[in-house]
Write a protein that holds these residues in place. Sequence first.
Motif, PDB file in Angstrom:
ATOM      1  N   GLU A  33       0.825  -1.217   0.000  1.00 10.61           N
ATOM      2  CA  GLU A  33       0.000   0.000   0.000  1.00 10.61           C
ATOM      3  C   GLU A  33       0.857   1.264   0.000  1.00 10.61           C
ATOM      4  OE1 GLU A  33      -4.014  -1.287   2.354  1.00 10.61           O
ATOM      5  OE2 GLU A  33      -2.165  -1.226   3.514  1.00 10.61           O
ATOM      6  N   ILE A  34       1.955   1.246   0.748  1.00  7.61           N
ATOM      7  CA  ILE A  34       2.830   2.410   0.809  1.00  7.61           C
ATOM      8  C   ILE A  34       3.572   2.583  -0.521  1.00  7.61           C
ATOM      9  CG2 ILE A  34       4.906   3.355   1.911  1.00  7.61           C
ATOM     10  CD1 ILE A  34       2.295   3.680   3.503  1.00  7.61           C
ATOM     11  N   ALA A  35       3.915   1.481  -1.175  1.00  7.08           N
ATOM     12  CA  ALA A  35       4.541   1.574  -2.493  1.00  7.08           C
ATOM     13  C   ALA A  35       3.600   2.255  -3.480  1.00  7.08           C
ATOM     14  CB  ALA A  35       4.924   0.176  -2.987  1.00  7.08           C
ATOM     15  N   GLU A  36       2.317   1.927  -3.401  1.00  2.00           N
ATOM     16  CA  GLU A  36       1.331   2.568  -4.272  1.00  2.00           C
ATOM     17  C   GLU A  36       1.181   4.047  -3.933  1.00  2.00           C
ATOM     18  OE1 GLU A  36      -1.325   3.494  -7.057  1.00  2.00           O
ATOM     19  OE2 GLU A  36      -0.168   1.628  -6.925  1.00  2.00           O
ATOM     20  N   LEU A  37       1.184   4.363  -2.646  1.00  2.00           N
ATOM     21  CA  LEU A  37       1.107   5.765  -2.228  1.00  2.00           C
ATOM     22  C   LEU A  37       2.314   6.540  -2.738  1.00  2.00           C
ATOM     23  CD1 LEU A  37      -0.333   7.945  -0.497  1.00  2.00           C
ATOM     24  CD2 LEU A  37       1.049   7.173   1.442  1.00  2.00           C
ATOM     25  N   GLU A  38       3.480   5.944  -2.665  1.00  2.00           N
ATOM     26  CA  GLU A  38       4.694   6.611  -3.131  1.00  2.00           C
ATOM     27  C   GLU A  38       4.655   6.827  -4.643  1.00  2.00           C
ATOM     28  OE1 GLU A  38       9.108   6.316  -1.441  1.00  2.00           O
ATOM     29  OE2 GLU A  38       8.537   4.570  -2.626  1.00  2.00           O
ATOM     30  N   ARG A  39       4.089   5.884  -5.371  1.00  2.00           N
ATOM     31  CA  ARG A  39       3.978   6.047  -6.826  1.00  2.00           C
ATOM     32  C   ARG A  39       2.977   7.130  -7.203  1.00  2.00           C
ATOM     33  NH1 ARG A  39       4.544   0.326  -6.846  1.00  2.00           N
ATOM     34  NH2 ARG A  39       2.279   0.067  -6.720  1.00  2.00           N
ATOM     35  N   SER A  40       1.888   7.219  -6.425  1.00  2.00           N
ATOM     36  CA  SER A  40       0.841   8.189  -6.752  1.00  2.00           C
ATOM     37  C   SER A  40       1.170   9.597  -6.286  1.00  2.00           C
ATOM     38  CB  SER A  40      -0.498   7.740  -6.145  1.00  2.00           C
ATOM     39  OG  SER A  40      -0.428   7.739  -4.723  1.00  2.00           O
ATOM     40  N   GLN A  41       2.047   9.700  -5.285  1.00  2.00           N
ATOM     41  CA  GLN A  41       2.448  11.010  -4.767  1.00  2.00           C
ATOM     42  C   GLN A  41       3.973  11.050  -4.704  1.00  2.00           C
ATOM     43  OE1 GLN A  41       0.092  12.622  -1.489  1.00  2.00           O
ATOM     44  NE2 GLN A  41      -1.305  10.882  -1.639  1.00  2.00           N
ATOM     45  N   VAL A  42       4.559  11.259  -5.854  1.00  2.00           N
ATOM     46  CA  VAL A  42       6.011  11.117  -5.987  1.00  2.00           C
ATOM     47  C   VAL A  42       6.788  12.151  -5.182  1.00  2.00           C
ATOM     48  CG1 VAL A  42       5.884  10.040  -8.251  1.00  2.00           C
ATOM     49  CG2 VAL A  42       5.931  12.541  -8.089  1.00  2.00           C
ATOM     50  N   GLU A  43       6.074  13.212  -4.718  1.00  2.00           N
ATOM     51  CA  GLU A  43       6.792  14.234  -3.960  1.00  2.00           C
ATOM     52  C   GLU A  43       7.094  13.809  -2.525  1.00  2.00           C
ATOM     53  OE1 GLU A  43       2.423  15.024  -3.096  1.00  2.00           O
ATOM     54  OE2 GLU A  43       3.671  14.316  -4.761  1.00  2.00           O
ATOM     55  N   ILE A  44       6.454  12.714  -2.065  1.00  2.00           N
ATOM     56  CA  ILE A  44       6.707  12.252  -0.698  1.00  2.00           C
ATOM     57  C   ILE A  44       8.108  11.668  -0.614  1.00  2.00           C
ATOM     58  CG2 ILE A  44       5.952  10.726   1.155  1.00  2.00           C
ATOM     59  CD1 ILE A  44       3.180  10.780   0.026  1.00  2.00           C
ATOM     60  N   TYR A  45       8.833  12.077   0.423  1.00  2.00           N
ATOM     61  CA  TYR A  45      10.256  11.727   0.526  1.00  2.00           C
ATOM     62  C   TYR A  45      10.497  10.457   1.341  1.00  2.00           C
ATOM     63  CZ  TYR A  45      15.128  12.025   2.035  1.00  2.00           C
ATOM     64  OH  TYR A  45      16.440  11.754   2.305  1.00  2.00           O
ATOM     65  N   GLY A  46      11.043   9.418   0.715  1.00  2.00           N
ATOM     66  CA  GLY A  46      11.636   8.277   1.393  1.00  2.00           C
ATOM     67  C   GLY A  46      10.755   7.424   2.270  1.00  2.00           C
ATOM     68  N   ILE A  47       9.445   7.362   1.993  1.00  2.00           N
ATOM     69  CA  ILE A  47       8.592   6.628   2.922  1.00  2.00           C
ATOM     70  C   ILE A  47       8.798   5.117   2.811  1.00  2.00           C
ATOM     71  CG2 ILE A  47       6.849   8.416   3.138  1.00  2.00           C
ATOM     72  CD1 ILE A  47       5.147   6.914   1.123  1.00  2.00           C
ATOM     73  N   ARG A  48       9.121   4.634   1.625  1.00  2.00           N
ATOM     74  CA  ARG A  48       9.338   3.194   1.468  1.00  2.00           C
ATOM     75  C   ARG A  48      10.541   2.752   2.301  1.00  2.00           C
ATOM     76  NH1 ARG A  48       8.453  -0.245  -3.016  1.00  2.00           N
ATOM     77  NH2 ARG A  48       8.048  -2.323  -2.138  1.00  2.00           N
ATOM     78  N   GLU A  49      11.604   3.543   2.264  1.00  2.00           N
ATOM     79  CA  GLU A  49      12.798   3.217   3.053  1.00  2.00           C
ATOM     80  C   GLU A  49      12.510   3.309   4.545  1.00  2.00           C
ATOM     81  OE1 GLU A  49      13.952   4.228  -0.986  1.00  2.00           O
ATOM     82  OE2 GLU A  49      12.733   5.252   0.501  1.00  2.00           O
ATOM     83  N   GLN A  50      11.712   4.320   4.941  1.00  2.00           N
ATOM     84  CA  GLN A  50      11.323   4.445   6.346  1.00  2.00           C
ATOM     85  C   GLN A  50      10.601   3.194   6.824  1.00  2.00           C
ATOM     86  OE1 GLN A  50       9.248   8.419   6.016  1.00  2.00           O
ATOM     87  NE2 GLN A  50      10.104   8.659   8.061  1.00  2.00           N
ATOM     88  N   LEU A  51       9.644   2.742   6.014  1.00  2.00           N
ATOM     89  CA  LEU A  51       8.853   1.576   6.394  1.00  2.00           C
ATOM     90  C   LEU A  51       9.718   0.318   6.468  1.00  2.00           C
ATOM     91  CD1 LEU A  51       6.149   0.265   7.036  1.00  2.00           C
ATOM     92  CD2 LEU A  51       5.772   0.012   4.566  1.00  2.00           C
ATOM     93  N   GLU A  52      10.608   0.162   5.526  1.00  2.00           N
ATOM     94  CA  GLU A  52      11.472  -1.021   5.523  1.00  2.00           C
ATOM     95  C   GLU A  52      12.340  -1.078   6.773  1.00  2.00           C
ATOM     96  OE1 GLU A  52      14.951  -3.175   2.778  1.00  2.00           O
ATOM     97  OE2 GLU A  52      14.095  -1.246   2.178  1.00  2.00           O
ATOM     98  N   GLN A  53      12.935   0.059   7.126  1.00  2.00           N
ATOM     99  CA  GLN A  53      13.783   0.106   8.315  1.00  2.00           C
ATOM    100  C   GLN A  53      12.968  -0.155   9.580  1.00  2.00           C
ATOM    101  OE1 GLN A  53      15.845   3.866   8.221  1.00  2.00           O
ATOM    102  NE2 GLN A  53      16.779   3.441   6.230  1.00  2.00           N
ATOM    103  N   ALA A  54      11.783   0.481   9.672  1.00  2.00           N
ATOM    104  CA  ALA A  54      10.941   0.298  10.857  1.00  2.00           C
ATOM    105  C   ALA A  54      10.471  -1.144  10.978  1.00  2.00           C
ATOM    106  CB  ALA A  54       9.748   1.244  10.790  1.00  2.00           C
ATOM    107  N   SER A  55      10.083  -1.748   9.869  1.00  2.00           N
ATOM    108  CA  SER A  55       9.594  -3.124   9.893  1.00  2.00           C
ATOM    109  C   SER A  55      10.684  -4.088  10.344  1.00  2.00           C
ATOM    110  CB  SER A  55       9.080  -3.519   8.508  1.00  2.00           C
ATOM    111  OG  SER A  55       7.968  -2.734   8.133  1.00  2.00           O
ATOM    112  N   LEU A  56      11.876  -3.912   9.830  1.00  2.00           N
ATOM    113  CA  LEU A  56      12.988  -4.772  10.238  1.00  2.00           C
ATOM    114  C   LEU A  56      13.270  -4.633  11.731  1.00  2.00           C
ATOM    115  CD1 LEU A  56      15.449  -4.300   7.222  1.00  2.00           C
ATOM    116  CD2 LEU A  56      14.162  -6.366   7.828  1.00  2.00           C
TER     117      LEU A  56
END
Length: 314
Positions: free
Chosen positions: A282-305
């Motif tokens: 879902e966050i990957a889709e959000l990042e694709r639809s709102q490309v101006e958002i900075y680094g949320i996929r990386e944030q989620l990956e680090q937090a999940s780990l």
Amino acid sequence: MEPDPAALQRLKDNFPMPAQPMGEAWFMGERRFFTELMTQDSSQWELGLMESALTALASGPGCFGVLKEWTDWLHHLLPRLLGRIEGREWMEVYESLVTAFMARYPDERGEYPYAPFLEDVLKTLGRVPMSASNWKDGRLVARGLISVMEDSALGPFLSCGGTISVALFLHLKYLDEASFPEWLASVLAIDDPVWRFKIVLWISKSKDLLLQPDQQPGVLEFESSFGSGWQGSWCLMGGNPSSEVDPSQVAVPFLSDARRQLFREEIRRHLTCESLDRLDVEIAELERSQVEIYGIREQLEQASLQILQDYQLR
């Protein structure tokens, strides 16, 4: 979920206007008194006035101990400010109000002014972020009390500090333990990707306070782009006054061992590798639809780990 009207009225009925004005948390030189709180109707209080008064109520007890004037005014202001708090510009007022309550009552097992006082606070102050004005169709609104996005030099980003953090910790600390599993399950069940992203990030960024014994909110990183602190979180030191001011005082841990264990158990019950993977999609889709958002996929990956390691999720 709106503040409970009966609980709000009980708070108002029990705490009329104090006889004397409250003063700032400073005793060297001329001391400011917030006389406007007595001479103006609550609907006329300016934002700056409320921020200054609440800063005194949040910082004063830890530095100078419990003063009757601060206790009386905290009780009086709490139900009367709730009707004013709406929208993003009120975030600091809400955070400071919760902090002031925590500063006055550092031990959740302590005595309260009347029997259902703590329940009334949670049914009013605790519900403000969940009010209808902050949500639309089950999603956080852009200019609500809980920010959807923050701004930085690198562009918009999602954070987990501020209002969402202080509201979660208010319940973690003061909600009766029997109600804890149901409450946390409801928090994790909200089907808004941005909300769930913030929750995952919050669990990761708050690990020292959530998992380590004998900690205070000062261990949280306050900078919104990095941590889960909130306005005034650094004021909370577990005592009135704190042990830093009076070494004879024994600091009360912000979260008891029992509450931290309950939290850990419920996270392992409701948060799974599968649910984190679904959120990633879902966050990957959000990042694709709102490309101006900075680094949320990386944030989620680090937090999940981090969470997978800390809570040993399956």
